[in-house]
Design a protein around this motif. Sequence first.
Motif, PDB file in Angstrom:
ATOM      1  N   ARG A 157       0.849  -1.191   0.000  1.00 50.01           N
ATOM      2  CA  ARG A 157       0.000   0.000   0.000  1.00 50.01           C
ATOM      3  C   ARG A 157       0.882   1.237   0.000  1.00 50.01           C
ATOM      4  N   CYS A 158       0.500   2.195  -0.814  1.00 50.12           N
ATOM      5  CA  CYS A 158       1.228   3.463  -0.859  1.00 50.12           C
ATOM      6  C   CYS A 158       0.275   4.524  -1.394  1.00 50.12           C
ATOM      7  N   HIS A 159       0.724   5.760  -1.382  1.00 43.69           N
ATOM      8  CA  HIS A 159      -0.119   6.838  -1.892  1.00 43.69           C
ATOM      9  C   HIS A 159       0.113   6.986  -3.393  1.00 43.69           C
ATOM     10  N   ASP A 160      -0.643   6.247  -4.158  1.00 40.16           N
ATOM     11  CA  ASP A 160      -0.603   6.315  -5.625  1.00 40.16           C
ATOM     12  C   ASP A 160      -2.048   6.274  -6.093  1.00 40.16           C
ATOM     13  N   LEU A 161      -2.592   7.442  -6.406  1.00 42.82           N
ATOM     14  CA  LEU A 161      -4.000   7.518  -6.770  1.00 42.82           C
ATOM     15  C   LEU A 161      -4.309   6.754  -8.050  1.00 42.82           C
ATOM     16  N   THR A 162      -3.299   6.478  -8.881  1.00 41.51           N
ATOM     17  CA  THR A 162      -3.514   5.687 -10.096  1.00 41.51           C
ATOM     18  C   THR A 162      -3.515   4.195  -9.798  1.00 41.51           C
ATOM     19  N   GLU A 163      -2.968   3.813  -8.668  1.00 43.03           N
ATOM     20  CA  GLU A 163      -2.819   2.416  -8.255  1.00 43.03           C
ATOM     21  C   GLU A 163      -2.098   1.578  -9.309  1.00 43.03           C
ATOM     22  N   MET A 164      -1.122   2.170  -9.927  1.00 39.72           N
ATOM     23  CA  MET A 164      -0.248   1.412 -10.826  1.00 39.72           C
ATOM     24  C   MET A 164       0.910   0.776 -10.066  1.00 39.72           C
ATOM     25  N   ARG A 165       1.285   1.366  -8.940  1.00 40.86           N
ATOM     26  CA  ARG A 165       2.428   0.873  -8.171  1.00 40.86           C
ATOM     27  C   ARG A 165       2.019   0.087  -6.930  1.00 40.86           C
ATOM     28  N   CYS A 166       0.788   0.254  -6.468  1.00 42.23           N
ATOM     29  CA  CYS A 166       0.369  -0.318  -5.191  1.00 42.23           C
ATOM     30  C   CYS A 166      -1.121  -0.100  -5.033  1.00 42.23           C
TER      31      CYS A 166
END
Length: 840
Positions: free
Chosen positions: A410-419
């Motif tokens: 989980r991380c702050h990536d609003l695209t959710e391409m990385r997490c």
Amino acid sequence: MRQFRSGYLGIPSLLAATIVAVSCLLTACGGSSESGSGSASLSPSARAAALGENLMVRVEIDTNDAAKSGTNCADLGADWASCARGKLILENTGGRSLAAGGWTLYVHSIRRILMIEHPAFAWKHVTGDLYALTPGAGAFTLGAGERVEVPFVGEYWYQRYSDLLPRAYVVADGSETPAILKHNDTDDETRYVDRIPPSTDDVAAFAATPAQVQRARAEAALPSAQQSAARALPAVLRETAGEGTVQIGGIDLALSGLSASQAAALGSRAATLGLDGPAARVNGRIVGGALPADIARSGGYRLTIASSSVNIDAFDAAGLFYGVQTLLSLTPAGGGSVPAMTIEDAPRYAHRGMMVDVARNFRQPATLRRLIDQMGAYKLNRLHLHLSDDEGWRIEIPGLPELTEVGAKRCHDLTEMRCLLPQLGSGPDNRSGGGYLSRAEYVALVRYAADRFVEIVPEIDMPGHARAAVVSMEARYRRLRARGDEAAASAYRLLDPADTSNTTTVQFYDRRSFLNPCSDGAQRFASRVIGEVAAMHREAGAPLSVWHFGGDEAKNILLGAGFQPLDGTDPGKGRVNLAAQDKPWARSPQCTALLSAGKAASVDELPSMFARQVSQIVRANGIGTMAAWQDGIKHANGPQDFATANMMVTLWDTMFWGASDSARTLGNQGYKMVLALPDYLYFDFPYSFDQRERGYYWASHGTDGFKTFSLAPDNLPQNAEIMADRDGNPFEVTSAGSAPRIEGIQGQAWAEVMRTDQQFEYMVYPRLLALAERAWHRAPWERPYREGERYKLGDTDKVDKAALAQDWAGFMSVVQNRELPKLTRAGAVVRTGLGMASRG
């Protein structure tokens, strides 16, 4: 998942929402100049860091029944028109002023936030339990030490500190680098929850039952360690006393029929218990059907403890293993005397299980191995691993790296391409929640379990609770499509890109929570995952025999019974725009085409249709049994609809919501049935009524060891005479039809509010021992099932409550005198005592 149902939803969401709002407000106060305007001179990352260092969010709950104080919960769209009021207290703990504007605060709330009553903030729901609060530029300034209160309304109520989640974080405009609020970076909820209204009105309803009164009397004179010396845990089928005692300082195993690794597992257990003194010779052999008929089955054995020798005659290898474990159970930690006796014993159920949710919050392999050690010691034989859900994917699948590269962190990536976006108080950097089992780790875990006669049952939840898989495969799709390989990109895509269905799931996700069962990618994905996991089991030398499909909660909660249209007139239901709500896949062209072709009668039947398709894949991989939660097969006619030789159902109705009827119906259909009754067997529920005890409580406000111990699985109606419902009210059950056949029982440890392994172990131990007692041993106070018998607390008096209490007292004596020290030696975090649920 199983935490919200029929309006009796899990309590934690609103508190979390409160945290969200508070955090946002604090962040909004962000800045770092004396005047409140100098924050613009800071870089975005420095501005976020200053806010993270100095802002603090605290929560006070004013009332858990806001409707009584004038709040129109129905107009706010609250389920069953139930809402609470509170305030988020934002405090500047630093020495410089913090100004609003230029940042957004992200907060976790596992209750829906229905309203924030502060003009300085714009707020929105991001996904799941994540909310964003953005203050208006120049709307306010917080001087050093100043506070601002932000009133809010949340759905349902807040009765436990664990209802509120930690780790709000802020992101400054122009930067994607988040900063966790330092003061909220804790797993101790009392550090940021100032007040929860006392539950005196509710607790007053929980008068002690006759069984609990008898229990208290029995506990007042618990048997001594010497009196309990001959009682094993779990209790045995029968025993005959011998002459004198035998000193056990260690064990020297001479067992014909166990592998070297299985014998080594027993040796490891003995070492953990500190048995390194003079060894007693333990001889063992497999004799099969030469045993008495009632123990001549898998796991059955005869253990003879005499001064001259210790001997085990076993039906099979499992019986040899359990015979030694019984000897180790009777032996005190560090060694000591054991009464001479002959024991004849065999398991009550074929399925004696424990389910661990590693998807919501990951459990480390060492913690799982310690659990397997205890399961083997107390004769539990199936570890059901919930490996995927909306919040995480936890097993490496070769060829599909995004499942763990994206879906396991989980991380702050609003695209959710990385997490995946942060959930459940994880923060944006996996301070809790992240992780997965590599292929090698999973193979090793399966092998480790098999050596202790524990079978791992993997669950990949589908078609609902599949967001981690869907998002991961979308990241894969975009990666491969960018390379120009459209065919490879689409091969494992799990959604219909043209689906516009408007749905809200139990945990407040949108349609990406549902794998689309009408897509070719879904079946291809299931085939790949099942095949790879089956291969891991074969490599471990423990071929997979049970695959758990999941299948639960594929629904839109806003179409539930607690809601009405905007023009509805029922004051007890929330008003929502029902016309804008869809069932899952209702607007999927792929599913519309499938329905038009007659593959299913309606969208409601799509999960069961997909389960039938997956059962063909399961059978093709040589797996004899497919399991599912009960709602995953509700549109099937029976086990004959599925391709596997056996179909097992995990039943999660509560007793007071009709578990007895459900068990009868499913049993009559021919399913193998495993009881997972939430009010008795959910170990993510609190031990007691203390507000500081962690857990959800939608089915039980207090599940201590006695409640689990008191379960009569073979005669479910009997339980209505022993325990009240969730709210302390008697309920009535009358047996109807023939007794359902029970394959077994299992405990559940859902992980939404168990962020750490320490919290997990506190919730599981020592309730696991009461589970093991009931799974292995049928007690004399359990009445036989008889058609037409009626049971109701305080009204009928069929159950021998004094015998139940005395049995419990003997069990408690063994736990306190022998088994708790063993759990401590094993390194487990243990809640000391199984005592009566406190009364407030």
